[in-house]
Design an enzyme around this catalytic site. Structure first.
Site, PDB file in Angstrom:
ATOM      1  N   ASP A 271     -59.318  68.808  74.655  1.00 26.49           N
ATOM      2  CA  ASP A 271     -57.935  69.262  74.526  1.00 26.49           C
ATOM      3  C   ASP A 271     -57.415  69.804  75.846  1.00 26.49           C
ATOM      4  OD1 ASP A 271     -58.108  68.571  71.942  1.00 26.49           O
ATOM      5  OD2 ASP A 271     -58.016  70.607  71.126  1.00 26.49           O
TER       6      ASP A 271
ATOM      7  N   SER B 279     -32.450  50.263  69.672  1.00 25.05           N
ATOM      8  CA  SER B 279     -31.493  49.915  68.623  1.00 25.05           C
ATOM      9  C   SER B 279     -30.558  48.834  69.153  1.00 25.05           C
ATOM     10  CB  SER B 279     -30.714  51.147  68.213  1.00 25.05           C
ATOM     11  OG  SER B 279     -30.306  51.841  69.362  1.00 25.05           O
TER      12      SER B 279
ATOM     13  N   GLU C 254     -30.822  35.667  62.583  1.00 23.30           N
ATOM     14  CA  GLU C 254     -31.746  36.130  61.543  1.00 23.30           C
ATOM     15  C   GLU C 254     -31.029  37.056  60.574  1.00 23.30           C
ATOM     16  OE1 GLU C 254     -34.985  36.645  65.113  1.00 23.30           O
ATOM     17  OE2 GLU C 254     -35.218  37.955  63.388  1.00 23.30           O
TER      18      GLU C 254
ATOM     19  N   LYS D 283     -30.335  40.478  58.818  1.00 26.93           N
ATOM     20  CA  LYS D 283     -30.543  41.877  59.175  1.00 26.93           C
ATOM     21  C   LYS D 283     -31.035  42.604  57.921  1.00 26.93           C
ATOM     22  CE  LYS D 283     -28.501  45.787  61.502  1.00 26.93           C
ATOM     23  NZ  LYS D 283     -28.975  46.738  60.484  1.00 26.93           N
TER      24      LYS D 283
ATOM     25  N   ASP E  99     -32.326  45.276  55.384  1.00 23.61           N
ATOM     26  CA  ASP E  99     -31.988  46.686  55.207  1.00 23.61           C
ATOM     27  C   ASP E  99     -33.227  47.458  54.772  1.00 23.61           C
ATOM     28  OD1 ASP E  99     -29.514  48.546  53.287  1.00 23.61           O
ATOM     29  OD2 ASP E  99     -30.534  48.976  55.160  1.00 23.61           O
TER      30      ASP E  99
ATOM     31  N   ARG F 241     -40.515  53.619  63.114  1.00 30.19           N
ATOM     32  CA  ARG F 241     -39.674  53.620  64.295  1.00 30.19           C
ATOM     33  C   ARG F 241     -39.459  55.043  64.808  1.00 30.19           C
ATOM     34  NH1 ARG F 241     -34.592  54.414  65.862  1.00 30.19           N
ATOM     35  NH2 ARG F 241     -33.855  53.143  67.592  1.00 30.19           N
TER      36      ARG F 241
ATOM     37  N   TYR G 128     -41.696  41.924  56.864  1.00 25.71           N
ATOM     38  CA  TYR G 128     -41.208  40.713  57.511  1.00 25.71           C
ATOM     39  C   TYR G 128     -41.166  40.938  59.016  1.00 25.71           C
ATOM     40  CZ  TYR G 128     -39.941  39.650  52.750  1.00 25.71           C
ATOM     41  OH  TYR G 128     -40.002  39.427  51.404  1.00 25.71           O
TER      42      TYR G 128
ATOM     43  N   LYS H 118     -22.493  43.049  61.401  1.00 25.50           N
ATOM     44  CA  LYS H 118     -22.518  43.728  60.110  1.00 25.50           C
ATOM     45  C   LYS H 118     -21.606  43.043  59.089  1.00 25.50           C
ATOM     46  CE  LYS H 118     -25.122  47.419  60.975  1.00 25.50           C
ATOM     47  NZ  LYS H 118     -24.606  48.769  60.997  1.00 25.50           N
TER      48      LYS H 118
ATOM     49  N   CYS I 142      -9.315  76.966  34.630  1.00 29.94           N
ATOM     50  CA  CYS I 142     -10.431  76.645  35.509  1.00 29.94           C
ATOM     51  C   CYS I 142     -11.678  76.332  34.679  1.00 29.94           C
ATOM     52  CB  CYS I 142     -10.695  77.821  36.436  1.00 29.94           C
ATOM     53  SG  CYS I 142     -12.211  77.664  37.380  1.00 29.94           S
TER      54      CYS I 142
ATOM     55  N   CYS J 217     -14.200  79.461  35.374  1.00 30.68           N
ATOM     56  CA  CYS J 217     -13.972  80.857  34.976  1.00 30.68           C
ATOM     57  C   CYS J 217     -12.828  80.994  33.988  1.00 30.68           C
ATOM     58  CB  CYS J 217     -13.695  81.708  36.206  1.00 30.68           C
ATOM     59  SG  CYS J 217     -12.063  81.457  36.904  1.00 30.68           S
TER      60      CYS J 217
ATOM     61  N   CYS K 159      -7.758  77.197  41.173  1.00 35.91           N
ATOM     62  CA  CYS K 159      -8.051  78.241  40.204  1.00 35.91           C
ATOM     63  C   CYS K 159      -7.440  79.532  40.732  1.00 35.91           C
ATOM     64  CB  CYS K 159      -9.559  78.387  40.065  1.00 35.91           C
ATOM     65  SG  CYS K 159     -10.037  79.948  39.323  1.00 35.91           S
TER      66      CYS K 159
ATOM     67  N   CYS L 256     -13.756  84.167  39.950  1.00 40.21           N
ATOM     68  CA  CYS L 256     -14.333  82.845  39.696  1.00 40.21           C
ATOM     69  C   CYS L 256     -15.701  82.682  40.377  1.00 40.21           C
ATOM     70  CB  CYS L 256     -13.375  81.792  40.230  1.00 40.21           C
ATOM     71  SG  CYS L 256     -13.869  80.114  39.880  1.00 40.21           S
TER      72      CYS L 256
HETATM   73 ZN   LIG Z   1     -12.193  79.613  38.465  1.00 38.43          ZN
END
Ligand SMILES: [Zn+2]
Length: 676
Positions: free
Chosen positions: A35, A84, A115, A117, A119, A138, A227, A318, A412, A415, A430, A436
């Site tokens: 080390d 990238s 090719e 792309k 996902d 990566r 792939y 894209k 609301c 509340c 509200c 609340c």
């Molecule tokens: Zn409220």
């Protein structure tokens, strides 16, 4: 002084040594040096970099930013960084990409390798003499996580390279994508659902989750596939001339490549293939989000090189956002931290652009009216890139007779205080701001802030702990905290002294002014200045509580909308309860001794230039509160001109007419005489 080339050579050598020892240590589990020796290499490199920062190597292991890998996996430095790609989004941009390439390669024929792309998750595989040694994510492109154990469970990924008919290189680093084919993803989710386990939003998440399993047995049970799409390193050199040959060569070694790949002799042909694949996309076995276009010839790739960190010879094309139709099952109203009510459509879950969408925001009641969306309607939901899904349109032609029109709720949902939306406002809110639960944190933060009750020490960290212990249901509870001294002492790292300081600060805040107290209530539209005006005008809290809309509107600085917010605030019964509790706890202020002072009554003032401590509006309001009229132009009737920085023609005119001028400091001192 060393020559630059010598410094770089030294740096490269150190980087390679460190990478080699990383490999021995992390991957082979056989450290080749101690080390201590390793640290020395590291420090040697660092020292060189400090001395010659301009020669810093991009792949240096000393400089790691962003995308930190999980601590549980070992970190590995990529010998060849995983870069990238740039993006193009339409034909015009694609053709521009090709033009840039052709300009750099005059009189050369350029062919394009096209090719899918995929996902999924990019990984790098390292083979020595045909044996898979390691697989690395990566990561941030410079370092990734060693996921060798999991990678080895992927069924279509060769653990040993096949040596027929090609020769196996001594070293081969292959890049590719791990993903979960659509069919496997659906089966996995169905099985998880049956077992009552968590399902995945999309195949990409499922693949990422599986690759990151610390237990390789779980990874092995997941339907992952690999792939290959490129070669990062090969020794001895493979001698291949093009991308499409490389892919073919990889298949001969036993790798699978994506199910479609084209060699195009023109960029127009690339565009055609792109359109073709867009059509075929639903029928492919895997999720893709576009195409990757590469210059096919490897020599040309080398000639083109890189622009910063992106290859000039490749780009991602894209696909546009996807749209899907589904049913609105319900519309819920969510209450935000500031009391805003936002309608959220609950959808029958639908896959849009590879992601399951089951909620979509409708923003406000106006948007609901604009779209005319009703509960039970069919809607088109649209997604573009990472952008949150949106309702594109409603299909009234599919509307059933019992589709329900959506109404703004009267109370609301959190509340049950009245919901208000003054005319001209887009958002409903509200009115129970003090009470609340959805607005609790903001209400408390505001209440204790410096310009409000100024309880220094009741910071976010305290507030979080106290909310967690359920000791703060509303702001009035602040004044009962001293009854929970033991609990406070039990909060992590809160010593006797800090608890006592807090209790003292709370006690001290009880004596305040009416203006501060009104401001502290956090009524919408009532800032510091307006609070002061209200205190001046109404003199007592009782009078303010009972004020009608006309009386409120007569207050300087209070317009129609703010008047309505104030009225509604004091009409919400829960707010009044909290107010009573605050006063019962001992909050008090001195009754105003004099009637409203308007010492500048009838005077005409002008404010010009930039003031550093307040906006010009604020200055205007404060003058108005003292009775002045604030005018936009200087005349012989002007009483005084307040001139900030960069005051222009108005200042000139004032000087010409011999009208008194105050600078900002003088103005502040002047105001201080009158304002509390
Ligand atoms: Zn409220």
């Amino acid at each position: 002084m060393l020559k630059n080339s010598d410094v770089i050579a030294q740096m490269r050598q150190l980087i390679q040594l460190i990478a080699k020892h990383n490999h021995a240590y992390y991957v082979m589990d056989q450290p080749s040096i101690s080390d201590n020796e390793y640290d020395q290499l590291f420090h040697q490199l660092k020292a060189l970099e400090q001395q010659y920062p301009e020669l810093l190597q991009p792949d240096t292991p000393t400089n790691k930013v962003g995308g930190q890998p999980l601590s549980k996996f070992q970190t590995v430095t990529h010998v060849v960084p995983m870069l990238s790609l740039g993006n193009v989004f339409n034909q015009e941009e694609l053709f521009a990409f090709a033009r840039r390439i052709e300009e750099r390669l005059p009189n050369q024929q350029v062919e394009y390798d096209v090719e899918l792309k995929l996902d999924g998750l990019a990984i790098s595989l390292w083979y020595e003499n045909g044996v898979l040694i390691r697989g690395v994510t990566r990561g941030d492109g410079e370092t990734g996580e060693d996921i060798s154990q999991n990678v080895k469970t992927i069924r279509n990924l060769p653990k040993y390279l096949s040596h027929n008919p090609v020769e196996i290189p001594q070293l081969l680093e292959v890049r590719g994508e791990v993903l979960m084919p659509k069919l496997g993803f659906e089966r996995l989710n169905a099985a998880n659902e049956a077992k009552g386990e968590k399902t995945f939003a999309n195949p990409r998440n499922a693949a990422a989750g599986s690759l990151r399993q610390l237990d390789p047995n779980i990874a092995a049970s997941r339907p992952l596939a690999f792939y290959a799409y490129g070669i990062a390193q090969c020794e001895p050199h493979h001698g291949l001339a093009s991308m499409h040959e490389s892919l073919h060569w990889l298949t001969q070694l036993g790798f699978e490549i994506a199910e479609r790949q084209f060699l195009c002799s023109s960029i127009q042909e690339v565009q055609q293939r792109y359109e073709q694949i867009q059509q075929e996309r639903p029928n492919l076995s895997v999720e893709i989000d576009g195409m990757v276009i590469k210059v096919d010839d490897l020599k040309q790739q080398q000639q083109l090189g890189f622009l910063s960190r992106e290859p000039r010879w490749a780009t991602a094309y894209k696909f546009p956002a996807e749209i899907a139709r589904t049913t609105v099952e319900n519309i819920d109203w969510q209450v935000g931290r500031t009391g805003t009510l936002t309608p959220v459509a609950r959808l029958q879950p639908v896959l849009v652009g590879g992601v399951t969408v089951s909620n979509v925001t409708l923003h406000n009641i106006g948007e609901i009216h604009r779209l005319d969306v009703r509960v039970g309607d069919q809607v088109s939901v649209y997604r573009s890139g990472d952008v949150i899904p949106k309702v594109e349109r409603v299909w009234p032609e599919f509307r059933s007779a019992d589709a329900q029109i959506v109404q703004l709720p009267e109370n609301c949902p959190v509340c049950s205080s009245p919901v208000v939306m003054p005319e001209g406002e887009a958002l409903a809110r509200c009115s129970g701001g003090l009470y609340c639960a959805a607005q609790r944190i903001e209400a408390i933060r505001h209440f204790v802030s410096r310009k409000a009750l100024d309880i220094e020490g009741l910071g976010d960290r305290w507030v979080e702990s106290l909310l967690h212990l359920d000791l703060l249901k509303d702001v009035a509870d602040i004044y009962h905290l001293h009854e929970h001294r033991d609990t406070l002492l039990g909060i992590e790292k809160m010593g006797e002294k800090s608890v006592q300081n807090l209790i003292d600060a709370i006690e001290n805040s009880k004596k305040t002014t009416l203006a501060r107290f009104i401001y502290a209530l956090g009524i919408r539209g009532v800032g510091e200045t307006t609070a002061r005006m209200l205190a001046n005008t109404f003199q007592t809290l009782e009078a303010l509580k009972l004020a009608d809309i006309e009386a409120l509107k007569k207050t300087p600085d209070v317009g129609d909308i703010t008047a309505e917010w104030i009225l509604d605030f004091f009409l919400a019964p829960h707010n009044l309860e909290v107010l009573d509790r605050l006063l019962a706890a001992g909050i008090h202020w001195d009754a105003p001794t004099a009637p409203t002072r308007q010492p500048l009554n009838g005077e005409s003032w002008v404010v010009t230039g930039t003031l550093s401590t307040m906006g010009r509006d604020d200055a205007t309001q404060r003058l108005q509160a003292l009775g002045a009229r604030v005018s936009g132009s200087v005349s012989s009737k002007t009483k005084c001109v307040v001139a900030g920085e960069k005051a222009g023609s108005k200042l000139d005119k004032a000087e010409k007419l011999d009208i008194p001028v105050m600078n900002e400091q003088e103005f502040l001192e002047f105001l201080a005489q009158y304002e509390n």
